[in-house]
Write a protein that holds these residues in place. Structure first.
Motif, PDB file in Angstrom:
ATOM      1  N   GLY A   5       0.834  -1.203   0.000  1.00 13.38           N
ATOM      2  CA  GLY A   5       0.000   0.000   0.000  1.00 13.38           C
ATOM      3  C   GLY A   5       0.863   1.246   0.000  1.00 13.38           C
ATOM      4  O   GLY A   5       2.091   1.195   0.158  1.00 13.38           O
ATOM      5  N   ILE A  65      -2.594  11.061  -5.279  1.00 16.49           N
ATOM      6  CA  ILE A  65      -3.208   9.723  -5.313  1.00 16.49           C
ATOM      7  C   ILE A  65      -2.931   9.025  -6.643  1.00 16.49           C
ATOM      8  O   ILE A  65      -2.871   9.667  -7.700  1.00 16.49           O
ATOM      9  N   CYS A  67      -3.286   4.545  -8.106  1.00 16.21           N
ATOM     10  CA  CYS A  67      -4.114   3.359  -7.841  1.00 16.21           C
ATOM     11  C   CYS A  67      -3.874   2.926  -6.396  1.00 16.21           C
ATOM     12  O   CYS A  67      -2.745   2.978  -5.906  1.00 16.21           O
ATOM     13  N   ASN A  68      -4.921   2.491  -5.735  1.00 20.44           N
ATOM     14  CA  ASN A  68      -4.806   2.066  -4.329  1.00 20.44           C
ATOM     15  C   ASN A  68      -4.661   0.552  -4.185  1.00 20.44           C
ATOM     16  O   ASN A  68      -4.709   0.038  -3.070  1.00 20.44           O
ATOM     17  N   CYS A  70      -6.588  -1.923  -4.491  1.00 21.68           N
ATOM     18  CA  CYS A  70      -7.640  -2.194  -3.504  1.00 21.68           C
ATOM     19  C   CYS A  70      -7.801  -3.686  -3.180  1.00 21.68           C
ATOM     20  O   CYS A  70      -7.499  -4.558  -4.012  1.00 21.68           O
ATOM     21  N   TYR A 112     -11.727   6.032  -7.957  1.00 19.31           N
ATOM     22  CA  TYR A 112     -10.586   6.926  -7.742  1.00 19.31           C
ATOM     23  C   TYR A 112     -10.009   7.505  -9.040  1.00 19.31           C
ATOM     24  O   TYR A 112      -9.025   8.232  -9.012  1.00 19.31           O
ATOM     25  N   SER A 167      -8.206   6.006   5.703  1.00 17.73           N
ATOM     26  CA  SER A 167      -8.024   5.772   4.265  1.00 17.73           C
ATOM     27  C   SER A 167      -9.012   6.610   3.444  1.00 17.73           C
ATOM     28  O   SER A 167      -9.197   6.367   2.259  1.00 17.73           O
ATOM     29  N   PRO A 180      -9.494   0.476  -0.174  1.00 12.41           N
ATOM     30  CA  PRO A 180      -8.206   0.880  -0.747  1.00 12.41           C
ATOM     31  C   PRO A 180      -7.042   0.631   0.207  1.00 12.41           C
ATOM     32  O   PRO A 180      -7.192   0.802   1.423  1.00 12.41           O
ATOM     33  N   ASN A 181      -5.906   0.241  -0.334  1.00  7.62           N
ATOM     34  CA  ASN A 181      -4.724   0.009   0.497  1.00  7.62           C
ATOM     35  C   ASN A 181      -3.888   1.277   0.545  1.00  7.62           C
ATOM     36  O   ASN A 181      -2.814   1.369  -0.063  1.00  7.62           O
ATOM     37  N   ILE A 182      -4.432   2.223   1.274  1.00  6.66           N
ATOM     38  CA  ILE A 182      -3.835   3.547   1.401  1.00  6.66           C
ATOM     39  C   ILE A 182      -3.975   3.965   2.862  1.00  6.66           C
ATOM     40  O   ILE A 182      -4.975   3.638   3.505  1.00  6.66           O
TER      41      ILE A 182
END
Ligand code: SF4
Ligand code: SF4
Ligand code: SF4
Length: 192
Positions: A5, A65, A67-68, A70, A112, A167, A180-182
């Protein structure tokens, strides 16, 4: 390798867009195509007061930002050709350019705005987490380019342990849609 992430420290970001430009350069992207984008949020106004003259309550901050990658990526089921896959080992989501037919359904499905359509190639593409650099032990170029060190990357669980689990800030899509992996450290003026 665990799910990867990004971490964004919004309070450090100056909106310089070096991350976006270096990503563009690395991926040789045309004008108008940006795998990483920097958005600005602005609130407030200037007010003329009789006693004090011009006063202001302006707030401005930025958010970078891409791509997350996800956990529940809406782009994958939207693709009619199966061009988008999520790697088991890293959780990185990529679009196979040989399989993409340019239907643009992923562009519409991603909340996103991560997949970007290239009208010259008739294909969509997006952030691949700079995996070719990571495989050589290097950082993604958006991470290494940021002069404020506002972007970090790594196993998302480690990032969450270090920085918390925010997130989503006001203005962003609901995190419950794609997980999302953020991880975000919000700007002091950002609303949750
Ligand atoms: S951010 Fe968009 S393109 Fe990236 S994995 Fe999530 S849904 Fe797919
Ligand atoms: S990881 Fe690479 S492809 Fe993804 S936003 Fe950063 S520079 Fe661009
Ligand atoms: S390079 Fe860093 S400081 Fe500049 S816009 Fe990107 S995240 Fe913000």
């Amino acid at each position: 390798m665990a799910q990867l992430g990004f971490y964004i420290n919004q309070s450090l970001c100056t909106g310089c867009k070096a991350c976006s430009v270096s990503c563009k350069d690395k991926n040789n992207l045309d004008v108008g195509i940006n795998f990483r984008r920097v958005y600005s949020y602005e609130n407030g106004t200037f007010i003329q007061q009789q006693s004090k003259g011009l006063v202001q309550n302006v707030q401005a901050y930025y958010y970078s930002i891409a791509c997350n990658h996800c956990t529940n990526p809406k782009c994958i089921p939207s693709c009619p050709t199966g061009a988008i896959t999520k790697k088991k080992e890293s959780g990185v989501v990529t679009i196979d350019q040989k399989v993409c037919q340019g239907a643009q359904l992923c562009v519409k499905a991603c909340p996103y705005g991560a997949p970007q359509y290239n009208p010259k190639e008739f294909k969509s593409d997006k952030c691949d987490f700079c995996m070719n650099l990571q495989e050589k032990g290097e950082e993604p170029v958006c991470v290494s380019t940021c002069p404020m060190r506002a972007i970090e990357f790594g196993p998302v669980e480690k990032l969450r342990k270090k920085y918390g689990s925010i997130s989503q800030i006001k203005g962003m899509p609901k995190a419950s849609i794609t997980h999302p992996n953020i991880v975000i450290t919000p700007h002091k003026d950002a609303k949750l």
